[in-house]
Design a protein around this motif. Structure first.
Motif, PDB file in Angstrom:
ATOM      1  N   ASP A 176      -2.668 -20.021  25.802  1.00  0.00           N
ATOM      2  CA  ASP A 176      -2.600 -20.529  24.425  1.00  0.00           C
ATOM      3  C   ASP A 176      -1.367 -19.864  23.814  1.00  0.00           C
ATOM      4  OD1 ASP A 176      -2.946 -21.103  21.731  1.00  0.00           O
ATOM      5  OD2 ASP A 176      -5.097 -20.685  21.710  1.00  0.00           O
TER       6      ASP A 176
ATOM      7  N   ASP B  67       1.314 -24.887  18.536  1.00  0.00           N
ATOM      8  CA  ASP B  67       0.088 -24.229  19.031  1.00  0.00           C
ATOM      9  C   ASP B  67      -0.444 -25.070  20.189  1.00  0.00           C
ATOM     10  OD1 ASP B  67      -2.299 -22.915  19.361  1.00  0.00           O
ATOM     11  OD2 ASP B  67      -3.087 -23.343  17.366  1.00  0.00           O
TER      12      ASP B  67
ATOM     13  N   GLU C 228      -8.385 -29.288  20.027  1.00  0.00           N
ATOM     14  CA  GLU C 228      -8.523 -28.268  21.057  1.00  0.00           C
ATOM     15  C   GLU C 228      -9.973 -28.046  21.500  1.00  0.00           C
ATOM     16  OE1 GLU C 228      -7.806 -24.208  19.552  1.00  0.00           O
ATOM     17  OE2 GLU C 228      -7.128 -25.127  17.680  1.00  0.00           O
TER      18      GLU C 228
ATOM     19  N   GLU D 268      -5.291 -28.082  24.299  1.00  0.00           N
ATOM     20  CA  GLU D 268      -4.936 -28.148  22.875  1.00  0.00           C
ATOM     21  C   GLU D 268      -3.570 -28.788  22.668  1.00  0.00           C
ATOM     22  OE1 GLU D 268      -4.317 -24.302  21.056  1.00  0.00           O
ATOM     23  OE2 GLU D 268      -4.525 -25.138  19.051  1.00  0.00           O
TER      24      GLU D 268
ATOM     25  N   HIS E 163      -7.540 -27.276  13.651  1.00  0.00           N
ATOM     26  CA  HIS E 163      -7.194 -26.747  12.323  1.00  0.00           C
ATOM     27  C   HIS E 163      -5.883 -27.371  11.867  1.00  0.00           C
ATOM     28  CE1 HIS E 163      -4.385 -24.242  14.655  1.00  0.00           C
ATOM     29  NE2 HIS E 163      -5.392 -23.964  15.455  1.00  0.00           N
TER      30      HIS E 163
ATOM     31  N   TYR F 246       1.837 -16.699  17.053  1.00  0.00           N
ATOM     32  CA  TYR F 246       0.611 -15.888  16.995  1.00  0.00           C
ATOM     33  C   TYR F 246       0.602 -15.107  18.295  1.00  0.00           C
ATOM     34  CZ  TYR F 246      -0.606 -19.985  19.749  1.00  0.00           C
ATOM     35  OH  TYR F 246      -0.561 -20.998  20.676  1.00  0.00           O
TER      36      TYR F 246
ATOM     37  N   HIS G 159     -10.048 -15.299  21.826  1.00  0.00           N
ATOM     38  CA  HIS G 159      -8.732 -14.791  21.435  1.00  0.00           C
ATOM     39  C   HIS G 159      -8.389 -13.568  22.274  1.00  0.00           C
ATOM     40  CE1 HIS G 159      -8.297 -16.918  17.267  1.00  0.00           C
ATOM     41  NE2 HIS G 159      -8.159 -17.717  18.294  1.00  0.00           N
TER      42      HIS G 159
ATOM     43  N   HIS H  59      -2.702 -21.366  11.646  1.00  0.00           N
ATOM     44  CA  HIS H  59      -3.862 -21.923  10.931  1.00  0.00           C
ATOM     45  C   HIS H  59      -3.348 -22.114   9.511  1.00  0.00           C
ATOM     46  CE1 HIS H  59      -7.053 -19.830  13.710  1.00  0.00           C
ATOM     47  NE2 HIS H  59      -6.241 -20.627  14.363  1.00  0.00           N
TER      48      HIS H  59
HETATM   49  N1  GLY Z   1      -4.020 -20.843  19.066  1.00  0.00           N
HETATM   50  C1  GLY Z   1      -4.506 -19.730  18.380  1.00  0.00           C
HETATM   51  C2  GLY Z   1      -5.501 -20.072  17.322  1.00  0.00           C
HETATM   52  O1  GLY Z   1      -5.699 -21.225  16.986  1.00  0.00           O
HETATM   53  O2  GLY Z   1      -6.123 -19.189  16.773  1.00  0.00           O
END
Ligand code: GLY
Length: 464
Positions: free
Chosen positions: A250, A262, A393, A433, A345, A221, A233, A352
């Motif tokens: 992140d 992640d 996280e 996280e 998530h 990502y 973000h 995700h």
């Molecule tokens: N680590 C990016 C997100 O969970 O959206």
């Protein structure tokens, strides 16, 4: 188009996934890999990323390809490379080579697809041009897959089957996620090491992404490497670093076969957390550790989220930032002033995982998102099962859009000691996280090799 071949074991895993699909449905399935959008002119492309549903069964990221799965058998539809492709992209495998590399049972050119489309279910991909082709071939309009209620009934049944198959990972998926995790851990260590001499966020981000690229992986990502962690973000990396700043990074890798990691860590630019940073970091870490300790099959993920909220509220009361009884504060969503997102998530082929299907994977049947301030961004609300991989996280943020919002201030004024909060001005955002596999007896942290404790992070920053 250069591809790797899958080994016999990997092909066996794919066959097993297809058989498990066959056991759940009694109609054929067509899955498109998608295509690459162009940037500013047709030949200048964004990197190709195959649809995750395609990857789950086909294993290899082949652009402009379609697979048909019926009764556990896989048929590949793809065209042979054109002569000009050899000039610009080098020698490419032909259809038969690709079919052999992924263990397909049969292979045809795309022109044959209309003869194999009757009665098939599908999922709309992200690439709009491909969705048009899907729709044209199947003779029906295809809404985005997250509009579950609007899907053709057969596509809705496919969604349910995909959710069932992809929610709990097989050994091959876990092995891929471990590879992504290991490289992501190395990236974070490189980011910490680069901090002593870096002067901008971009330099730390570059050091981290260099590790991903050097392992022939990509970011799963858009990386977030910022001293403005309060922007959840924040993908901009232009800010200079100041000694009193915290860096929130992140960053997660994606393997060549599409599996994601992640990870978020937060560390001080100076190498040492200030007293205020240390206090708040410790609160977030307590929530992180308690949530991971609570993970086991059967536990409701929503309870894990609420556990994080309670521990954060307790910590903020202890620090004098919030006032009141922690459980009452959570009941009123006062914790969400500082922790407005969910505690994590699903993770898998997508960072995700399966969020293209809306909440079909994240929410148990019959459950819908809450409209509560403290629960609305919870992406996962179902009991945990062995083989799931989830992120944990928790965070603490001072988001101006929340803390300066007139309505929030009026509603929560009695809960917040604003004068005390002002003493923590050098904390804009903290998030910690990790990626956690649910095991039969509890949990395994796939990203455990990256320290979370303050002393260990400070030691890493000092080059120890
Ligand atoms: N680590 C990016 C997100 O969970 O959206």
């Amino acid at each position: 188009m250069l591809i790797q071949s899958l080994n016999a074991e990997q092909m066996g895993v794919l066959r097993d996934r297809r058989s498990r699909l066959a056991a759940r449905i009694n109609f054929p399935v067509l899955l498109w890999s998608g295509a690459t959008p162009s940037r500013n002119f047709p030949a200048n492309k964004y990197p190709f990323r195959a649809s995750s549903h395609f990857l789950f069964f086909a294993g290899l990221p082949i652009p402009h390809a379609v697979i048909r799965i019926d009764g556990g058998k896989l048929t590949l539809f793809v065209d042979d490379p054109t002569p000009s492709a050899a000039l610009w992209h080098g020698p490419s495998p032909d259809r038969e080579a690709i079919a052999a590399a992924m263990g397909a049972d049969a292979a045809f050119p795309l022109a044959e697809l209309p003869n194999h489309a009757a009665g098939a279910a599908t999922i709309a991909v992200q690439h709009p041009g491909t969705v048009q082709a899907q729709s044209y071939l199947l003779g029906r309009s295809l809404p985005p897959a997250h509009q579950i209620q609007a899907l053709d009934p057969i596509d809705g049944k496919l969604v349910q089957a995909l959710v069932a198959l992809r929610s709990c990972h097989d050994g091959d998926s876990i092995a891929e996620m471990r590879r992504a995790a290991a490289v992501s851990v190395a990236a974070h260590k490189a980011g910490m090491a680069a901090t002593a001499t870096a002067t901008t966020e971009a330099q730390i981000r570059a050091a981290m992404e260099a590790v991903l690229l050097s392992h022939n992986m990509t970011p799963a990502y858009n990386s977030i490497v910022t001293v403005h962690g309060e922007v959840l973000h924040n993908e901009a990396s232009h800010h200079p670093l100041a000694a009193q700043d915290l860096v929130l990074a992140d960053v997660g890798a994606e393997t060549g076969l599409g599996w994601a990691a992640d990870i978020t860590r937060t560390w001080p630019v100076s190498g040492r957390f200030s007293a205020g940073q240390r206090s708040l970091y410790s609160v977030v870490l307590a929530a992180h550790d308690a949530c991971i300790a609570a993970i086991q099959p059967g536990v409701e993920y929503r309870e894990i989220h609420l556990l994080a909220c309670r521990i954060l509220a307790e910590g903020l009361v202890d620090l004098g930032i919030l006032q009141g009884k922690p459980e009452d504060l959570v009941e009123q969503d006062a914790h969400a002033l500082f922790f407005p997102h969910g505690v994590g998530h699903l993770l898998g082929l997508d960072v995700h995982d399966m969020e293209d299907l809306g909440d079909a994977a994240g929410y148990a049947p019959g459950r819908v998102r809450s409209d509560r301030f403290g629960l609305g961004y919870l992406r996962l609300d179902r009991p945990l099962e062995t083989g799931m991989v989830v992120t944990i996280e928790p965070g603490f943020y001072q988001v101006p859009a929340i803390l300066e919002n007139v309505e929030f201030r009026a509603k929560y004024n009695h809960c917040v000691n604003w004068e005390r909060l002002a003493k923590f001005g050098d904390v804009r955002g903290i998030r910690i996280e990790d990626d956690v596999q649910v095991t039969a007896t509890g949990a395994e942290v796939l990203t455990a090799a990256l320290p979370t404790r303050i002393d260990a992070i400070e030691a890493s920053l000092a080059g120890a």
